[in-house]
Scaffold this motif. Structure first.
Motif, PDB file in Angstrom:
ATOM      1  N   ALA A  11      -9.453   1.148  -3.010  1.00  0.00           N
ATOM      2  CA  ALA A  11      -8.290   0.635  -2.268  1.00  0.00           C
ATOM      3  C   ALA A  11      -8.252   1.174  -0.837  1.00  0.00           C
ATOM      4  O   ALA A  11      -8.015   0.426   0.113  1.00  0.00           O
ATOM      5  N   LEU A  12      -8.496   2.469  -0.682  1.00  0.00           N
ATOM      6  CA  LEU A  12      -8.396   3.066   0.646  1.00  0.00           C
ATOM      7  C   LEU A  12      -9.609   2.772   1.529  1.00  0.00           C
ATOM      8  O   LEU A  12      -9.588   3.069   2.724  1.00  0.00           O
ATOM      9  N   SER A  13     -10.651   2.166   0.956  1.00  0.00           N
ATOM     10  CA  SER A  13     -11.801   1.762   1.772  1.00  0.00           C
ATOM     11  C   SER A  13     -11.509   0.471   2.538  1.00  0.00           C
ATOM     12  O   SER A  13     -12.252   0.107   3.446  1.00  0.00           O
ATOM     13  N   LEU A  14     -10.426  -0.201   2.186  1.00  0.00           N
ATOM     14  CA  LEU A  14     -10.056  -1.442   2.864  1.00  0.00           C
ATOM     15  C   LEU A  14      -9.371  -1.122   4.193  1.00  0.00           C
ATOM     16  O   LEU A  14      -8.665  -0.116   4.302  1.00  0.00           O
ATOM     17  N   PRO A  15      -9.596  -1.946   5.206  1.00  0.00           N
ATOM     18  CA  PRO A  15      -9.102  -1.640   6.557  1.00  0.00           C
ATOM     19  C   PRO A  15      -7.600  -1.346   6.610  1.00  0.00           C
ATOM     20  O   PRO A  15      -6.788  -2.161   6.181  1.00  0.00           O
ATOM     21  N   GLN A  16      -7.275  -0.166   7.103  1.00  0.00           N
ATOM     22  CA  GLN A  16      -5.911   0.300   7.339  1.00  0.00           C
ATOM     23  C   GLN A  16      -5.044   0.374   6.079  1.00  0.00           C
ATOM     24  O   GLN A  16      -3.818   0.431   6.161  1.00  0.00           O
ATOM     25  N   ALA A  17      -5.646   0.392   4.899  1.00  0.00           N
ATOM     26  CA  ALA A  17      -4.882   0.543   3.651  1.00  0.00           C
ATOM     27  C   ALA A  17      -4.349   1.969   3.564  1.00  0.00           C
ATOM     28  O   ALA A  17      -5.016   2.918   3.984  1.00  0.00           O
ATOM     29  N   THR A  18      -3.153   2.095   3.021  1.00  0.00           N
ATOM     30  CA  THR A  18      -2.534   3.406   2.847  1.00  0.00           C
ATOM     31  C   THR A  18      -2.034   3.557   1.417  1.00  0.00           C
ATOM     32  O   THR A  18      -1.823   2.576   0.707  1.00  0.00           O
ATOM     33  N   GLU A  19      -1.827   4.798   1.030  1.00  0.00           N
ATOM     34  CA  GLU A  19      -1.323   5.131  -0.299  1.00  0.00           C
ATOM     35  C   GLU A  19       0.024   5.806  -0.170  1.00  0.00           C
ATOM     36  O   GLU A  19       0.251   6.601   0.745  1.00  0.00           O
ATOM     37  N   GLY A  20       0.918   5.505  -1.094  1.00  0.00           N
ATOM     38  CA  GLY A  20       2.219   6.154  -1.102  1.00  0.00           C
ATOM     39  C   GLY A  20       2.955   5.831  -2.383  1.00  0.00           C
ATOM     40  O   GLY A  20       2.501   5.014  -3.189  1.00  0.00           O
ATOM     41  N   PRO A  21       4.086   6.480  -2.589  1.00  0.00           N
ATOM     42  CA  PRO A  21       4.843   6.237  -3.816  1.00  0.00           C
ATOM     43  C   PRO A  21       5.456   4.832  -3.826  1.00  0.00           C
ATOM     44  O   PRO A  21       5.805   4.283  -2.785  1.00  0.00           O
ATOM     45  N   HIS A  22       5.560   4.275  -5.012  1.00  0.00           N
ATOM     46  CA  HIS A  22       6.252   3.004  -5.224  1.00  0.00           C
ATOM     47  C   HIS A  22       6.967   3.129  -6.562  1.00  0.00           C
ATOM     48  O   HIS A  22       6.335   3.070  -7.626  1.00  0.00           O
ATOM     49  N   ALA A  23       8.271   3.360  -6.492  1.00  0.00           N
ATOM     50  CA  ALA A  23       9.075   3.667  -7.676  1.00  0.00           C
ATOM     51  C   ALA A  23       8.435   4.875  -8.372  1.00  0.00           C
ATOM     52  O   ALA A  23       8.236   5.905  -7.728  1.00  0.00           O
ATOM     53  N   ASP A  24       8.060   4.758  -9.627  1.00  0.00           N
ATOM     54  CA  ASP A  24       7.456   5.884 -10.350  1.00  0.00           C
ATOM     55  C   ASP A  24       5.936   5.773 -10.399  1.00  0.00           C
ATOM     56  O   ASP A  24       5.285   6.434 -11.190  1.00  0.00           O
ATOM     57  N   PHE A  35      -0.122  -4.270  -2.020  1.00  0.00           N
ATOM     58  CA  PHE A  35      -1.133  -5.133  -2.631  1.00  0.00           C
ATOM     59  C   PHE A  35      -1.572  -4.625  -4.000  1.00  0.00           C
ATOM     60  O   PHE A  35      -2.162  -5.380  -4.775  1.00  0.00           O
ATOM     61  N   ALA A  36      -1.256  -3.378  -4.335  1.00  0.00           N
ATOM     62  CA  ALA A  36      -1.613  -2.854  -5.662  1.00  0.00           C
ATOM     63  C   ALA A  36      -0.779  -1.629  -5.984  1.00  0.00           C
ATOM     64  O   ALA A  36      -0.359  -0.892  -5.088  1.00  0.00           O
ATOM     65  N   THR A  37      -0.564  -1.432  -7.281  1.00  0.00           N
ATOM     66  CA  THR A  37       0.037  -0.196  -7.777  1.00  0.00           C
ATOM     67  C   THR A  37      -0.817   0.286  -8.939  1.00  0.00           C
ATOM     68  O   THR A  37      -1.597  -0.480  -9.508  1.00  0.00           O
ATOM     69  N   VAL A  38      -0.644   1.546  -9.282  1.00  0.00           N
ATOM     70  CA  VAL A  38      -1.353   2.079 -10.448  1.00  0.00           C
ATOM     71  C   VAL A  38      -0.369   2.860 -11.302  1.00  0.00           C
ATOM     72  O   VAL A  38       0.430   3.645 -10.790  1.00  0.00           O
ATOM     73  N   ASN A  39      -0.418   2.595 -12.595  1.00  0.00           N
ATOM     74  CA  ASN A  39       0.385   3.287 -13.584  1.00  0.00           C
ATOM     75  C   ASN A  39      -0.583   4.133 -14.412  1.00  0.00           C
ATOM     76  O   ASN A  39      -1.268   3.611 -15.298  1.00  0.00           O
ATOM     77  N   ILE A  40      -0.672   5.398 -14.088  1.00  0.00           N
ATOM     78  CA  ILE A  40      -1.648   6.285 -14.717  1.00  0.00           C
ATOM     79  C   ILE A  40      -1.383   6.421 -16.220  1.00  0.00           C
ATOM     80  O   ILE A  40      -2.311   6.384 -17.025  1.00  0.00           O
TER      81      ILE A  40
END
Length: 113
Positions: A11-24, A35-40
């Protein structure tokens, strides 16, 4: 099985993509658009696809990729089973989801295999 570090790397290899919290969950964005979330805990990613792309990907195997079973699914939000998806398929799914929300100038930088 795909782990969070592998998904994060793609995900972070895509141009200017960032990671952050989204709800839980952990979310991946371009600008303010998710564009994506992950539920571990559930070993699942959720991605934003167009309805047409959702139909295409979901024909592969409904145990691997399937629409979110509610109104969000009708808008293209799609679950990906991280225990069953292959890295190459996840990479393509994340690229398509990214291009769905990214500005055209950034989406044009994405290379598909």
């Amino acid at each position: 099985m795909i782990d969070i570090e592998t998904l994060r790397g793609i995900a972070l290899s895509l141009p200017q993509a960032t990671e952050g919290p989204h709800a839980d969950k952990t979310g991946f964005r371009i600008g303010k658009k998710l564009f994506a979330t992950v539920n571990i805990k559930e070993s699942r990613a959720t991605v934003k696809l167009s309805p047409a792309n959702q139909d295409i990907f979901c024909t592969f195997d409904s145990t691997v990729i399937y629409p979110v079973p509610n109104k969000w699914g009708k808008q293209g939000w799609t679950h990906v089973n991280l225990q069953a998806v292959h890295k190459e398929m996840l990479t393509e799914i994340l690229k398509v989801a990214y291009c769905e929300v990214a500005p055209k100038r950034l989406a044009e930088l994405v290379v598909f295999e």
